[in-house]
Motif scaffolding. Structure first.
Motif, PDB file in Angstrom:
ATOM      1  N   ARG A 155      23.135  30.668  57.528  1.00 24.40           N
ATOM      2  CA  ARG A 155      22.712  30.713  56.246  1.00 24.40           C
ATOM      3  C   ARG A 155      22.939  32.144  55.791  1.00 24.40           C
ATOM      4  O   ARG A 155      23.351  32.164  54.412  1.00 24.40           O
ATOM      5  N   ALA A 156      23.117  33.077  56.577  1.00 24.21           N
ATOM      6  CA  ALA A 156      23.258  34.548  56.151  1.00 24.21           C
ATOM      7  C   ALA A 156      24.772  34.891  56.165  1.00 24.21           C
ATOM      8  O   ALA A 156      25.381  36.104  55.567  1.00 24.21           O
ATOM      9  N   ASN A 176      26.660  32.609  54.289  1.00 22.32           N
ATOM     10  CA  ASN A 176      27.289  31.927  53.045  1.00 22.32           C
ATOM     11  C   ASN A 176      26.685  32.209  52.086  1.00 22.32           C
ATOM     12  O   ASN A 176      25.157  32.289  52.215  1.00 22.32           O
ATOM     13  N   THR A 177      27.156  32.768  50.794  1.00 21.66           N
ATOM     14  CA  THR A 177      26.388  32.977  49.661  1.00 21.66           C
ATOM     15  C   THR A 177      25.503  32.027  48.921  1.00 21.66           C
ATOM     16  O   THR A 177      24.705  32.293  48.203  1.00 21.66           O
ATOM     17  N   GLY A 217      23.637  30.352  50.601  1.00 22.33           N
ATOM     18  CA  GLY A 217      22.376  30.427  51.457  1.00 22.33           C
ATOM     19  C   GLY A 217      21.980  29.178  52.027  1.00 22.33           C
ATOM     20  O   GLY A 217      20.709  28.737  52.088  1.00 22.33           O
ATOM     21  N   GLU A 246      21.374  26.343  54.752  1.00 27.99           N
ATOM     22  CA  GLU A 246      21.054  26.338  56.119  1.00 27.99           C
ATOM     23  C   GLU A 246      22.273  25.390  56.939  1.00 27.99           C
ATOM     24  O   GLU A 246      22.068  24.012  56.833  1.00 27.99           O
ATOM     25  N   SER A 303      31.858  33.599  50.608  1.00 30.30           N
ATOM     26  CA  SER A 303      31.466  33.418  48.915  1.00 30.30           C
ATOM     27  C   SER A 303      32.208  32.404  48.276  1.00 30.30           C
ATOM     28  O   SER A 303      32.031  31.939  47.303  1.00 30.30           O
ATOM     29  N   PRO A 329      23.486  36.559  44.269  1.00 25.92           N
ATOM     30  CA  PRO A 329      23.294  35.634  45.264  1.00 25.92           C
ATOM     31  C   PRO A 329      22.087  35.951  46.196  1.00 25.92           C
ATOM     32  O   PRO A 329      21.560  34.789  46.825  1.00 25.92           O
ATOM     33  N   ALA A 330      21.587  37.238  46.250  1.00 29.92           N
ATOM     34  CA  ALA A 330      20.606  37.506  47.087  1.00 29.92           C
ATOM     35  C   ALA A 330      19.129  36.761  46.064  1.00 29.92           C
ATOM     36  O   ALA A 330      17.917  36.574  46.728  1.00 29.92           O
ATOM     37  N   GLY A 390      21.283  31.720  45.361  1.00 28.14           N
ATOM     38  CA  GLY A 390      22.182  31.657  46.228  1.00 28.14           C
ATOM     39  C   GLY A 390      23.370  30.894  45.428  1.00 28.14           C
ATOM     40  O   GLY A 390      23.028  29.960  44.575  1.00 28.14           O
ATOM     41  N   ASN A 399      21.689  27.650  44.196  1.00 32.02           N
ATOM     42  CA  ASN A 399      20.545  27.069  44.963  1.00 32.02           C
ATOM     43  C   ASN A 399      19.308  27.804  44.449  1.00 32.02           C
ATOM     44  O   ASN A 399      19.024  28.928  44.511  1.00 32.02           O
TER      45      ASN A 399
END
Length: 341
Positions: free
Chosen positions: A12-13, A15-16, A18, A20, A56, A233-234, A237, A306
């Motif tokens: 998860r961390a 790929n931008t 996010g 699962e 990304s 993306p933060a 996503g 996302n």
């Protein structure tokens, strides 16, 4: 020195979007020697491989990635040559691309500023032939260092051998999955000449009253424009532009113009035309719309997001729905930019 191999790794961390997902096995590559160790490994050498840089430009659609995830983490930036004609810079494949751009500016070297804020790593940049605001990586690339996944041999490919096209290269075709990029060299020409003809950049410079831009002002313009259009993306996503702009011949472009006279298109040097995929997606009514937990960004229709808790399958379902709409309305099939795993 032994390989850094991990099992059952959360992605998860990494790929931008996010998403699962988990990697059954992941190996971290910090030198060309690490790649040769993977090749020589009795089990990993024969395993299918998936190269992961900044995550990304990838959409994970399965809960588990069965291929060996090769995480590119080769670091280092240095000036190889600097003379009156150009500056040659060598960059490790695991370096953040945006950090490379900011580093060159801090050193007083212009030439990459139009490619600011493009997410991902330096090693991934040639694969996609990243481009934005009037410049493509192929305009600045000197050569690429690769290691063959079959033989373990290292080689340096000149830019002319990389078969660059619009968001395309030999690394997406003939060498896909067969080699990994461990480093690149960039040639920044002198004297520096601004690339400021892109409409958005021109408007920004005019609004700011800047008639003779510097590399830093072009950088500032590009960053401001990208931040105004693209989601962080933060927060949401995403993988940036999800679809390529279709390239068509004059006949097809004119046929579409007859029915859709407002469509945005750009003439290319070879006589073909690039059509604005974002315009077509918006014309189909998708801009700002959601499909379940996946959505289309309200400021830029090329960006799928996302909304929170979306799976890769959710994003892919939205992408397929958009493709169907554009195909019915314009007779064209939009091609995704991210690698779908």
């Amino acid at each position: 020195m032994s390989l850094d191999i991990e099992s059952d790794v959360p992605l998860r961390a990494l790929n931008t979007f996010g998403i699962e997902a988990r990697a059954r096995r992941l190996v971290r590559i910090r030198s060309a020697r690490d790649v040769r160790q993977v090749v020589d490994h009795p089990e990993l050498g024969r395993a299918p491989k998936f190269i992961l840089g900044g995550g990304s430009n990838v959409l994970f659609t399965k809960d588990v990635c069965d291929a060996l995830v090769v995480k590119m983490e080769v670091r280092g930036i240095r000036v190889v040559e600097d003379d009156a004609r150009a500056t040659l810079i060598e960059v490790g494949g695991g370096e953040s691309w945006h950090d490379v751009v900011t580093w060159t500016l801090a050193q007083g070297f212009g030439g990459l500023e139009n490619l600011a804020l493009i997410p991902g790593t330096a090693g991934a940049a040639p694969v996609q032939n990243i481009g934005a605001y009037g410049l493509e990586l192929s305009d600045r690339l000197e050569s690429v260092d690769v290691v063959d996944f079959v033989t373990g041999r290292s080689a340096t490919l000149p830019a002319a051998h990389c078969r660059f096209g619009y968001r395309d290269s030999i690394f997406k075709r003939e060498l896909a999955g067969k080699s990994v990029i461990t480093g690149i060299r960039l040639r920044l020409p002198k004297p520096w000449v601004p690339v400021a003809g892109y409409a958005d950049v021109e408007r920004w410079l005019q609004r700011e009253g800047i008639g003779q831009p510097s590399p830093q002002t072009i950088f500032d313009a590009v960053c401001a424009i990208r931040r105004s259009k693209l989601p962080d993306p933060a927060q949401w996503g995403n993988a940036g532009s999800f679809f390529k702009n279709p390239v068509v011949n004059r006949t097809i472009r004119n046929e579409i113009l007859e029915e859709h006279p407002d469509i945005v298109s750009y003439p290319l040097e070879d006589g073909t035309y690039k059509l604005a995929a974002a315009w077509m997606i918006a014309a189909c009514g998708w801009k700002g719309q959601d499909l379940g937990k996946a959505g289309v960004h309200a400021q830029q229709a090329l960006v799928l997001v996302n909304r929170g808790g979306a799976s890769g399958a959710d994003i892919l379902a939205l992408a397929h729905a958009i493709q169907d709409s554009v195909r019915r309305k314009f007779g064209l099939t939009l091609e995704p930019e991210p690698v779908i795993v």
